[in-house]
Design a protein around this motif. Structure first.
Motif, mmCIF file in Angstrom:
data_model
loop_
_atom_site.group_PDB
_atom_site.id
_atom_site.type_symbol
_atom_site.label_atom_id
_atom_site.label_comp_id
_atom_site.label_asym_id
_atom_site.label_seq_id
_atom_site.Cartn_x
_atom_site.Cartn_y
_atom_site.Cartn_z
ATOM 1 N N THR A 108 27.759 20.404 45.175
ATOM 2 C CA THR A 108 29.106 20.884 44.839
ATOM 3 C C THR A 108 29.042 22.014 43.816
ATOM 4 N N LEU A 109 28.171 21.834 42.835
ATOM 5 C CA LEU A 109 28.054 22.815 41.760
ATOM 6 C C LEU A 109 27.506 24.149 42.279
ATOM 7 N N VAL A 110 26.460 24.090 43.098
ATOM 8 C CA VAL A 110 25.862 25.328 43.608
ATOM 9 C C VAL A 110 26.846 26.042 44.551
ATOM 10 N N ARG A 111 27.531 25.295 45.396
ATOM 11 C CA ARG A 111 28.545 25.892 46.271
ATOM 12 C C ARG A 111 29.585 26.618 45.428
ATOM 13 N N GLN A 112 30.028 25.966 44.347
ATOM 14 C CA GLN A 112 31.042 26.552 43.478
ATOM 15 C C GLN A 112 30.526 27.823 42.808
ATOM 16 N N PHE A 113 29.298 27.757 42.344
ATOM 17 C CA PHE A 113 28.698 28.909 41.662
ATOM 18 C C PHE A 113 28.596 30.113 42.596
ATOM 19 N N LEU A 114 28.084 29.891 43.805
ATOM 20 C CA LEU A 114 27.939 31.003 44.756
ATOM 21 C C LEU A 114 29.310 31.585 45.098
ATOM 22 N N PHE A 115 30.307 30.706 45.264
ATOM 23 C CA PHE A 115 31.652 31.175 45.593
ATOM 24 C C PHE A 115 32.305 31.893 44.411
ATOM 25 N N ASP A 116 32.228 31.296 43.231
ATOM 26 C CA ASP A 116 32.862 31.892 42.049
ATOM 27 C C ASP A 116 32.334 33.307 41.808
ATOM 28 N N ALA A 117 31.012 33.458 41.930
ATOM 29 C CA ALA A 117 30.404 34.771 41.682
ATOM 30 C C ALA A 117 30.961 35.801 42.654
ATOM 31 N N TRP A 118 31.194 35.366 43.899
ATOM 32 C CA TRP A 118 31.771 36.276 44.903
ATOM 33 C C TRP A 118 33.257 36.502 44.634
ATOM 34 N N ALA A 119 34.005 35.418 44.381
ATOM 35 C CA ALA A 119 35.457 35.520 44.222
ATOM 36 C C ALA A 119 35.803 36.411 43.035
ATOM 37 N N SER A 120 35.012 36.323 41.980
ATOM 38 C CA SER A 120 35.316 37.137 40.816
ATOM 39 C C SER A 120 35.157 38.631 41.134
ATOM 40 N N LEU A 121 34.147 38.971 41.930
ATOM 41 C CA LEU A 121 33.981 40.369 42.353
ATOM 42 C C LEU A 121 35.070 40.793 43.340
ATOM 43 N N ALA A 122 35.380 39.904 44.279
ATOM 44 C CA ALA A 122 36.364 40.232 45.318
ATOM 45 C C ALA A 122 37.746 40.457 44.704
ATOM 46 N N LEU A 123 38.138 39.555 43.776
ATOM 47 C CA LEU A 123 39.461 39.687 43.162
ATOM 48 C C LEU A 123 39.536 40.955 42.317
ATOM 49 N N ARG A 124 38.420 41.303 41.661
ATOM 50 C CA ARG A 124 38.395 42.521 40.871
ATOM 51 C C ARG A 124 38.677 43.745 41.763
ATOM 52 N N GLN A 125 38.123 43.734 42.970
ATOM 53 C CA GLN A 125 38.404 44.814 43.914
ATOM 54 C C GLN A 125 39.886 44.836 44.280
ATOM 55 N N LEU A 126 40.450 43.636 44.491
ATOM 56 C CA LEU A 126 41.840 43.557 44.940
ATOM 57 C C LEU A 126 42.833 43.938 43.846
ATOM 58 N N LEU A 127 42.394 43.934 42.584
ATOM 59 C CA LEU A 127 43.279 44.387 41.499
ATOM 60 C C LEU A 127 43.755 45.803 41.769
ATOM 61 N N GLY A 128 42.907 46.592 42.419
ATOM 62 C CA GLY A 128 43.265 47.982 42.693
ATOM 63 C C GLY A 128 43.842 48.185 44.082
ATOM 64 N N SER A 129 44.263 47.107 44.725
ATOM 65 C CA SER A 129 44.815 47.210 46.069
ATOM 66 C C SER A 129 46.087 48.044 46.087
ATOM 67 N N SER A 130 46.267 48.810 47.148
ATOM 68 C CA SER A 130 47.504 49.584 47.300
ATOM 69 C C SER A 130 48.677 48.668 47.652
ATOM 70 N N ASP A 131 48.385 47.429 47.982
ATOM 71 C CA ASP A 131 49.411 46.431 48.325
ATOM 72 C C ASP A 131 49.789 45.697 47.034
ATOM 73 N N ALA A 132 50.992 45.983 46.522
ATOM 74 C CA ALA A 132 51.367 45.480 45.191
ATOM 75 C C ALA A 132 51.341 43.953 45.127
ATOM 76 N N ALA A 133 51.767 43.285 46.197
ATOM 77 C CA ALA A 133 51.811 41.818 46.185
ATOM 78 C C ALA A 133 50.399 41.246 46.086
ATOM 79 N N ILE A 134 49.480 41.853 46.798
ATOM 80 C CA ILE A 134 48.088 41.382 46.775
ATOM 81 C C ILE A 134 47.475 41.630 45.397
ATOM 82 N N ALA A 135 47.727 42.796 44.834
ATOM 83 C CA ALA A 135 47.191 43.099 43.508
ATOM 84 C C ALA A 135 47.744 42.124 42.468
ATOM 85 N N ALA A 136 49.009 41.738 42.608
ATOM 86 C CA ALA A 136 49.629 40.837 41.632
ATOM 87 C C ALA A 136 49.000 39.443 41.701
ATOM 88 N N ILE A 137 48.748 38.957 42.915
ATOM 89 C CA ILE A 137 48.119 37.630 43.036
ATOM 90 C C ILE A 137 46.695 37.685 42.489
#
Lengths: 94, 252
Positions: free
Chosen positions: B96-125
């Motif tokens: 469970t821990l390793v699955r979470q770690f691999l996912f968290d590391a990806w999600a943190s990068l992915a969400l950072r990309q989405l902060l700059g999304s041209s879609d305001a609703a997506i950037a806000a979430i």
């Protein structure tokens, strides 16, 4: 496993300006995890702006047998209470 | 379910959070210590909150009377768009821990990309979610280091979990036509572009944890984003969906 983890006392400051208050205790292997665990156990409902943790064994407490000599002498000193001043209604947080 | 690319994209984001949340919820009351139990279920609730935001937006995009609940409870496994990684069984605490770690590391990068999304609703979430995920990553990284660089037994358990789950990381960085369209419209990002940053972060943490990074190449299962799942998802959905499916419209 848990029996090997020392006990920590947790103090949370709820708002800026207020003092940290004791909220409870938890088990953790070291200070970093104690902070993380405190965050997860004691700030789930938006309680905190700051967390202190201290090992329970590092707290020195007064002895219950000393109650009489420590606290009784203060009972007859009513003049030490600041109850003789009128407080303006607008003063908050007292 | 053939919707717009934006709908597909939102379902992917929402289903990742929803399915991982459901998995973590399975630990409720069974964590290795009270503090860990609370931490895991806190993470589950954070992810559930994110899933609700993504799926509500997806329901708006779908527009056919769908809402967050019909999307969560009335879709079959082929209509789910989550990564294969998040549907993998909990296994032991190390898994469970390793699955979470691999996912968290990806999600943190992915969400950072989405902060700059041209879609305001997506950037806000993304802006709301990134704070939660940053803490999840801090916590899972910390535990990976502690248990990897822990006892011989904890190290062996973590290494075994890492070796088992490692093949699923490839899908995080495999794009398709939906990703390409989202990138072209300025809404999303190129999954492959996150690989180097992810690998570099994960390698650093694993090195500190004295764990061995599995060798590159090998089996690279994928298809979750397109609705082709492992057998595990069906069982997860059966449990998650049984109440609203047996008692349609049930209310508290």
């Amino acid at each position: 496993m848990k029996n090997e983890w020392p006990l920590w006392e947790v103090f949370i400051r709820s708002q800026h300006g207020l003092a940290h208050r004791h909220v409870g205790s938890l088990h953790a292997p070291d200070a970093t995890m104690a902070i993380n665990n405190a965050r997860d156990v004691y700030t789930r409902r938006n309680e905190g702006t700051s967390i202190w943790v201290v090992k329970s064994v590092d707290i020195t407490a007064s002895h219950p047998d000393d109650k009489a000599e420590l606290f009784d002498p203060a009972q007859s000193k009513v003049y030490r209470h600041p109850t003789f001043f009128p407080m303006p209604d607008d003063v908050k947080g007292l | 379910m053939a919707g717009s690319a934006r709908l597909e994209y939102l379902l992917r984001l929402g289903d990742n959070a929803l399915i991982l949340s459901q998995r973590l919820g399975e630990w409720c009351g069974k964590g290795p210590a009270l503090e860990e139990d609370m931490a895991l279920t806190n993470t589950a609730l954070d992810l559930l909150g994110q899933a609700r935001l993504w799926l509500s937006l997806a329901a708006e995009e779908a527009g056919d009377g769908a809402d967050e609940d019909t999307l969560a409870y009335l879709r079959d496994d082929r209509a789910f768009r989550n990564l294969l990684l998040v549907e993998q069984p909990n296994g032991g605490y190390a898994d469970t821990l390793v699955r979470q770690f691999l996912f968290d590391a990806w999600a943190s990068l992915a969400l950072r990309q989405l902060l700059g999304s041209s879609d305001a609703a997506i950037a806000a979430i993304a802006e709301k979610a990134i704070k939660e995920v940053s803490y999840h990553l801090r916590r899972s990284s910390d535990l990976v280091v502690r248990l990897g660089d822990g006892t011989a037994r904890s190290r062996a358990l973590l290494q075994a979990a890492l070796d088992t789950l490692w093949p699923y990381h490839h899908e995080l960085f495999t794009g398709d036509a939906v990703d390409a369209e989202m990138l072209a419209r300025g809404i999303g990002f190129d999954p492959a572009s996150l690989r180097d940053a992810w690998l570099s972060y994960v390698r650093d943490v694993l090195a500190e944890a004295t764990l061995t990074v599995p060798s590159a190449g090998g089996w690279a299962p994928k298809g979750g984003k397109q609705g082709l799942h492992s057998e595990h998802l069906g069982k997860l959905l059966a449990e998650m969906q049984v109440l609203p499916r047996s008692h349609p419209g049930a209310r508290w």
